[in-house]
Motif scaffolding. Sequence first.
Motif, PDB file in Angstrom:
ATOM      1  N   GLY A 287       0.952  -7.249   5.525  1.00 28.28           N
ATOM      2  CA  GLY A 287       1.127  -8.072   4.331  1.00 28.28           C
ATOM      3  C   GLY A 287       1.191  -9.547   4.686  1.00 28.28           C
ATOM      4  N   ASP A 288       1.891  -9.828   5.774  1.00 32.67           N
ATOM      5  CA  ASP A 288       2.016 -11.206   6.216  1.00 32.67           C
ATOM      6  C   ASP A 288       0.648 -11.789   6.570  1.00 32.67           C
ATOM      7  OD1 ASP A 288       3.940 -13.307   6.959  1.00 32.67           O
ATOM      8  OD2 ASP A 288       2.985 -13.068   8.925  1.00 32.67           O
ATOM      9  N   TYR A 289      -0.170 -10.941   7.190  1.00 29.06           N
ATOM     10  CA  TYR A 289      -1.517 -11.368   7.565  1.00 29.06           C
ATOM     11  C   TYR A 289      -2.328 -11.685   6.325  1.00 29.06           C
ATOM     12  CZ  TYR A 289      -6.209 -11.073   9.529  1.00 29.06           C
ATOM     13  OH  TYR A 289      -7.485 -11.337   9.896  1.00 29.06           O
ATOM     14  N   VAL A 290      -2.262 -10.775   5.336  1.00 27.30           N
ATOM     15  CA  VAL A 290      -3.004 -10.994   4.101  1.00 27.30           C
ATOM     16  C   VAL A 290      -2.495 -12.247   3.402  1.00 27.30           C
ATOM     17  CG1 VAL A 290      -3.514 -10.036   1.829  1.00 27.30           C
ATOM     18  CG2 VAL A 290      -3.507  -8.559   3.818  1.00 27.30           C
ATOM     19  N   VAL A 294      -4.735 -15.357   1.494  1.00 29.29           N
ATOM     20  CA  VAL A 294      -5.082 -15.399   0.076  1.00 29.29           C
ATOM     21  C   VAL A 294      -4.067 -16.232  -0.695  1.00 29.29           C
ATOM     22  CG1 VAL A 294      -6.186 -13.149   0.150  1.00 29.29           C
ATOM     23  CG2 VAL A 294      -3.782 -13.328  -0.467  1.00 29.29           C
ATOM     24  N   PRO A 295      -4.469 -16.677  -1.910  1.00 25.28           N
ATOM     25  CA  PRO A 295      -3.551 -17.444  -2.738  1.00 25.28           C
ATOM     26  C   PRO A 295      -2.334 -16.616  -3.136  1.00 25.28           C
ATOM     27  CG  PRO A 295      -5.768 -17.414  -3.676  1.00 25.28           C
ATOM     28  CD  PRO A 295      -5.802 -16.566  -2.483  1.00 25.28           C
ATOM     29  N   ASN A 296      -1.318 -17.318  -3.531  1.00 29.36           N
ATOM     30  CA  ASN A 296      -0.015 -16.702  -3.747  1.00 29.36           C
ATOM     31  C   ASN A 296      -0.028 -15.643  -4.854  1.00 29.36           C
ATOM     32  OD1 ASN A 296       2.545 -16.310  -3.153  1.00 29.36           O
ATOM     33  ND2 ASN A 296       3.338 -18.241  -3.941  1.00 29.36           N
ATOM     34  N   LYS A 297      -0.734 -15.958  -5.947  1.00 31.15           N
ATOM     35  CA  LYS A 297      -0.665 -15.084  -7.110  1.00 31.15           C
ATOM     36  C   LYS A 297      -1.307 -13.734  -6.821  1.00 31.15           C
ATOM     37  CE  LYS A 297      -0.901 -15.276 -12.087  1.00 31.15           C
ATOM     38  NZ  LYS A 297      -2.132 -14.660 -12.563  1.00 31.15           N
ATOM     39  N   GLN A 298      -2.458 -13.820  -6.149  1.00 37.48           N
ATOM     40  CA  GLN A 298      -3.146 -12.574  -5.801  1.00 37.48           C
ATOM     41  C   GLN A 298      -2.275 -11.720  -4.900  1.00 37.48           C
ATOM     42  OE1 GLN A 298      -6.876 -13.490  -4.053  1.00 37.48           O
ATOM     43  NE2 GLN A 298      -7.779 -14.204  -5.972  1.00 37.48           N
ATOM     44  N   PHE A 299      -1.596 -12.419  -4.001  1.00 39.36           N
ATOM     45  CA  PHE A 299      -0.762 -11.681  -3.062  1.00 39.36           C
ATOM     46  C   PHE A 299       0.351 -10.938  -3.784  1.00 39.36           C
ATOM     47  CE2 PHE A 299       2.858 -11.403  -0.180  1.00 39.36           C
ATOM     48  CZ  PHE A 299       2.276 -10.609   0.782  1.00 39.36           C
ATOM     49  N   LYS A 300       0.851 -11.536  -4.835  1.00 41.88           N
ATOM     50  CA  LYS A 300       1.938 -10.923  -5.580  1.00 41.88           C
ATOM     51  C   LYS A 300       1.530  -9.543  -6.114  1.00 41.88           C
ATOM     52  CE  LYS A 300       5.605 -13.010  -8.328  1.00 41.88           C
ATOM     53  NZ  LYS A 300       5.850 -14.030  -9.335  1.00 41.88           N
ATOM     54  N   SER A 301       0.372  -9.523  -6.741  1.00 41.27           N
ATOM     55  CA  SER A 301      -0.057  -8.244  -7.308  1.00 41.27           C
ATOM     56  C   SER A 301      -0.349  -7.239  -6.203  1.00 41.27           C
ATOM     57  CB  SER A 301      -1.284  -8.442  -8.187  1.00 41.27           C
ATOM     58  OG  SER A 301      -2.246  -9.167  -7.476  1.00 41.27           O
ATOM     59  N   PHE A 302      -0.906  -7.754  -5.142  1.00 39.47           N
ATOM     60  CA  PHE A 302      -1.154  -6.894  -3.981  1.00 39.47           C
ATOM     61  C   PHE A 302       0.156  -6.280  -3.493  1.00 39.47           C
ATOM     62  CE2 PHE A 302      -1.124  -6.617   0.633  1.00 39.47           C
ATOM     63  CZ  PHE A 302      -2.147  -5.724   0.831  1.00 39.47           C
ATOM     64  N   LEU A 303       1.175  -7.119  -3.472  1.00 38.07           N
ATOM     65  CA  LEU A 303       2.461  -6.691  -2.951  1.00 38.07           C
ATOM     66  C   LEU A 303       3.064  -5.592  -3.824  1.00 38.07           C
ATOM     67  CD1 LEU A 303       4.292  -7.624  -0.630  1.00 38.07           C
ATOM     68  CD2 LEU A 303       5.636  -8.828  -2.318  1.00 38.07           C
ATOM     69  N   ILE A 304       3.034  -5.803  -5.142  1.00 42.05           N
ATOM     70  CA  ILE A 304       3.664  -4.840  -6.045  1.00 42.05           C
ATOM     71  C   ILE A 304       3.044  -3.464  -5.880  1.00 42.05           C
ATOM     72  CG2 ILE A 304       4.006  -4.247  -8.475  1.00 42.05           C
ATOM     73  CD1 ILE A 304       4.041  -7.312  -8.977  1.00 42.05           C
ATOM     74  N   VAL A 305       1.725  -3.432  -5.888  1.00 39.44           N
ATOM     75  CA  VAL A 305       1.027  -2.153  -5.789  1.00 39.44           C
ATOM     76  C   VAL A 305       1.402  -1.446  -4.496  1.00 39.44           C
ATOM     77  CG1 VAL A 305      -1.221  -1.072  -5.582  1.00 39.44           C
ATOM     78  CG2 VAL A 305      -0.880  -2.923  -7.203  1.00 39.44           C
TER      79      VAL A 305
ATOM     80  N   LYS B   3      -7.437  -0.626  10.978  1.00 37.62           N
ATOM     81  CA  LYS B   3      -6.650   0.434  10.364  1.00 37.62           C
ATOM     82  C   LYS B   3      -6.048  -0.065   9.058  1.00 37.62           C
ATOM     83  CE  LYS B   3      -2.431   2.986  10.960  1.00 37.62           C
ATOM     84  NZ  LYS B   3      -1.106   2.849  11.553  1.00 37.62           N
ATOM     85  N   ASP B   4      -5.564  -1.285   9.159  1.00 35.71           N
ATOM     86  CA  ASP B   4      -4.941  -1.870   7.981  1.00 35.71           C
ATOM     87  C   ASP B   4      -5.936  -1.984   6.835  1.00 35.71           C
ATOM     88  OD1 ASP B   4      -3.133  -4.130  10.125  1.00 35.71           O
ATOM     89  OD2 ASP B   4      -2.736  -2.051   9.549  1.00 35.71           O
ATOM     90  N   LYS B   5      -7.206  -2.253   7.238  1.00 34.09           N
ATOM     91  CA  LYS B   5      -8.243  -2.366   6.225  1.00 34.09           C
ATOM     92  C   LYS B   5      -8.359  -1.052   5.466  1.00 34.09           C
ATOM     93  CE  LYS B   5     -12.616  -2.167   7.241  1.00 34.09           C
ATOM     94  NZ  LYS B   5     -13.698  -2.430   8.171  1.00 34.09           N
ATOM     95  N   SER B   6      -8.413   0.015   6.221  1.00 36.83           N
ATOM     96  CA  SER B   6      -8.561   1.313   5.560  1.00 36.83           C
ATOM     97  C   SER B   6      -7.353   1.592   4.671  1.00 36.83           C
ATOM     98  CB  SER B   6      -8.740   2.413   6.595  1.00 36.83           C
ATOM     99  OG  SER B   6      -7.599   2.481   7.388  1.00 36.83           O
ATOM    100  N   ILE B   7      -6.181   1.193   5.131  1.00 41.98           N
ATOM    101  CA  ILE B   7      -4.982   1.357   4.301  1.00 41.98           C
ATOM    102  C   ILE B   7      -5.164   0.600   2.991  1.00 41.98           C
ATOM    103  CG2 ILE B   7      -2.521   0.834   4.122  1.00 41.98           C
ATOM    104  CD1 ILE B   7      -2.352   1.242   7.112  1.00 41.98           C
ATOM    105  N   ALA B   8      -5.667  -0.604   3.155  1.00 40.58           N
ATOM    106  CA  ALA B   8      -5.821  -1.447   1.973  1.00 40.58           C
ATOM    107  C   ALA B   8      -6.793  -0.821   0.993  1.00 40.58           C
ATOM    108  CB  ALA B   8      -6.310  -2.825   2.386  1.00 40.58           C
ATOM    109  N   ALA B  42      -8.393 -10.419  -3.459  1.00 36.20           N
ATOM    110  CA  ALA B  42      -7.540 -10.641  -2.293  1.00 36.20           C
ATOM    111  C   ALA B  42      -8.113  -9.951  -1.071  1.00 36.20           C
ATOM    112  CB  ALA B  42      -6.137 -10.102  -2.580  1.00 36.20           C
ATOM    113  N   ILE B  43      -8.538  -8.728  -1.278  1.00 37.58           N
ATOM    114  CA  ILE B  43      -9.105  -7.983  -0.155  1.00 37.58           C
ATOM    115  C   ILE B  43     -10.382  -8.654   0.328  1.00 37.58           C
ATOM    116  CG2 ILE B  43     -10.160  -5.791   0.482  1.00 37.58           C
ATOM    117  CD1 ILE B  43      -8.141  -4.552  -1.554  1.00 37.58           C
ATOM    118  N   ASN B  44     -11.193  -9.085  -0.628  1.00 41.54           N
ATOM    119  CA  ASN B  44     -12.437  -9.741  -0.243  1.00 41.54           C
ATOM    120  C   ASN B  44     -12.179 -10.998   0.572  1.00 41.54           C
ATOM    121  OD1 ASN B  44     -14.098  -7.897  -1.356  1.00 41.54           O
ATOM    122  ND2 ASN B  44     -14.256  -8.923  -3.347  1.00 41.54           N
ATOM    123  N   THR B  45     -11.245 -11.807   0.089  1.00 38.61           N
ATOM    124  CA  THR B  45     -10.945 -13.043   0.813  1.00 38.61           C
ATOM    125  C   THR B  45     -10.487 -12.725   2.223  1.00 38.61           C
ATOM    126  OG1 THR B  45      -9.769 -13.442  -1.249  1.00 38.61           O
ATOM    127  CG2 THR B  45     -10.004 -15.302   0.262  1.00 38.61           C
TER     128      THR B  45
END
Lengths: 724, 157
Positions: A287-290, A294-305, B3-8, B42-45
Amino acid sequence: MSNVNQLTIYGVDIQLIRTLLKIIIFISIAGAAISSRLFSVIRFEAIIHEFDPWFNFRATKYLVTHSYYEFLNWFDDRTWYPLGRVTGGTLYPGLMVTSGAIWHILKNYFKLPVDIRNICVLLAPAFSGLTAIFTYFLTKEMKDSSAGLLAAIFMGIAPGYISRSVAGSYDNEAIAITLLMATFYFWIKSMKIGSVFYATITALCYFYMVSAWGGYVFITNLIPLHVFVLLLMGRYNPKLYTAYTTWYALGTLASMQIPFVGFLPIRSNDHMAALGVFGLLQLVAFGDYVKSKVPNKQFKSFLIVSVVFVFGSGIAALFGLTAMGWIAPWTGRFYSLWDTNYAKIHIPIIASVSEHQPTAWPAFFFDTSMLIWLFPAGIYLCFQDLKDEHVFVIIYSVLCSYFAGVMVRLMLTLTPVICVSGAIALSKLFDVYLNIKDAFHGDNISISKVISKLTVLLSFGFYLFYFVLHCTWVTSNAYSSPSVVLASRNPDGSQNLIDDYREAYYWLRMNTPEDAKVMAWWDYGYQIGGMADRTTLVDNNTWNNTHIATVGKAMASPENVSYEILKKHDVDYVLVIFGGLLGYSGDDINKFLWMVRIAEGIWPDEIKERDFFTDRGEYKMDKDASETMKNSLMYKLCYWRFSELFGGRDGVDRVRNQQIPINAVPELNVVEEAFTSENWIVRIYKVKDLDNVGRDLYDATKFENKKSGKRNRIVKRPKIDLRE
Amino acid sequence: MVKDKSIAIKKAAQAQSRATPTTPATTVVQPVSTTFHELQSAINTTFKDYFRNLTPRTKLIDLFLLFLVLLGVLQFIYVLLIGNFPFNAFLGGFISCVGQFVLLVSLRLQINDETKEGQVEGEEDSKIFKFISPERSFGDFIFASLILHFIVIHFIN
């Protein structure tokens, strides 16, 4: 710092002097730590103490006389008769291997053939010196080196730690506390700088700890908890990832090398927290890597899911696996930590050990003196500058304060953190009040300032002085007794040693066949194995509750029932500890209720605790004693011919302060007295064989008594008293 | 990282499956679909950025990581299909994969930290691993790996 570097005293660099002073201080701390633990050797002799150390000592002797592989594959047929014990696979070998290694090194490289007993006796004091040094390093990471030095000396002489590490107390804790401190130090270090190297060292220390003490589970849960709390505080950084994952991967793998631990780290719930945090950390790292991309807002939704997904599946997996029996549920000892009544209800054998009882309040002051009130102050200071490592101290202290309140024995793990935070508080205080620089600045030195500083410094100087006195006093009075040898004073004040245990064990060793089976309550199993070298039915490794209950039943039942049990288990001798004559309170009659309770757990129909009390619910041995009590084998063995000592009057049991009536002398039919030690502490009875002419043993005894009409041994009262 | 990619991707699929049933309720559609879109972007970026920043050194590490993941999965499938008879051997093999993976990720974090921060800031203090040079991190990595594999060999018998 640059100024300090240039300072010299008589042309010697001040840094050099500092280092030199530190080394001298270290040496004196180690000296103080070791010498204060030698009281027991000076007062008594170099002897192994108490119960568990006798087993460790016996195992060590086995290790140095056999090879290492034989030691690991050791099947011991001299305990737990007739079951035997897979000793090699059910012990923590760290302690024995350590002393075995020291013995070999001294013998082979230094050509110093030292008796293994002396190494065992002096191992704990030697390691206490090391503990002090590791405590110094740990505290140095928390504050600075002056706090470290204070913590080191506190750790060196704090009675809470001395209680388990006096010379002769050859127990797992002796080296485990050292390793606990070492592991924590390396953990803090690796977490601080994110070094894989230090994390590896942490894992190695952890491995050593696992090999030495079952308390390693404490580390297994404390470090993940530390990481977890840091994550919750939003303090994730890659350093945490590096340190924790390296430690976990290496440490878990290494811990599985110990036969006794085996596959527990992936099977039991005690270890699941560590695994969970390991997985969580992987996700957080990702998550930290992502997040960095990416911008903050996108990360938020990513995080929740992802959080919902991970949390749900994690809980489901844990429950599913536990339900399917893949992961063992938490162990009884663990439950008893949360619910103090759990053990009393479900596992009397755990509750019966005195060191598993809840701690009394004075014990905290007794064991740590003034540090107990410096401790909260230190924790407060940790909250004030709340760095990652301070979070560790806070978690450690909170957890351990609770645990120490639940079990007396866990006072031992609380003591280090008390020393550390006490030292932090005290050194902060000294930082403020020893700073005399501003007193010399300016023209008018304020008198009130000087006085206040002097008052504080002098009073704390006095407290420190008192602390040393208190520690020495506690050590010499409370913790230096081997409990195998008791001390008392003669009327004229000279010392008298009561050596009944060894007298009796030596009698067993010399006068009984080598394969004789001795039945005694489990407390004495290790000592009989170690000193008398005879086969025992149960010992302090309480792995088989039913077997212990059998012994309890034999002790609590009437003679005819007991005889059947004794014969079925090939018992040749029965040994009881009786303190009534001398006033020695740790005897079998006082432990008797536990035997009854444990036996009741298995045979609720035959043994009932209520029957052993008088009608008014009192636990009595005198003329009011209940019939069940008077008929029980234990009562008979203890009070057999007891009243005869008192020349026609009623016998006085000095432990319970009760009169043993002379007209109701217990009868013994199925066993006969074989040996009673000088002060009647140990009494050994021989189990009679079946009668030659096929009579009932009761009839046979009656006939024998009528025929001889006299006692074959004159009972004599010992001269001395036990004054406590 | 692969691996993380596949998780994502799995997570994305999960989110999608969760998103579809809720479509009838019009008020909910809007946030859920935007959440999904944001997730996708996000994933794309992350993807693009990952390939942009790839150096030969990290590429090597990532390939090794991928290999380890595959090896671990392979062992796991074996256990599921055939059974875990020499359990310690399986554990040894599997944990050696996990352990090596973790060590590699640590190494990657440490090396990456050096290059990235070094280029942007050029300041010593801004780095996370300020006490660890790339050489030292590689040395640490070898040290830890040696110990890991020593224990694994001992465990496998």
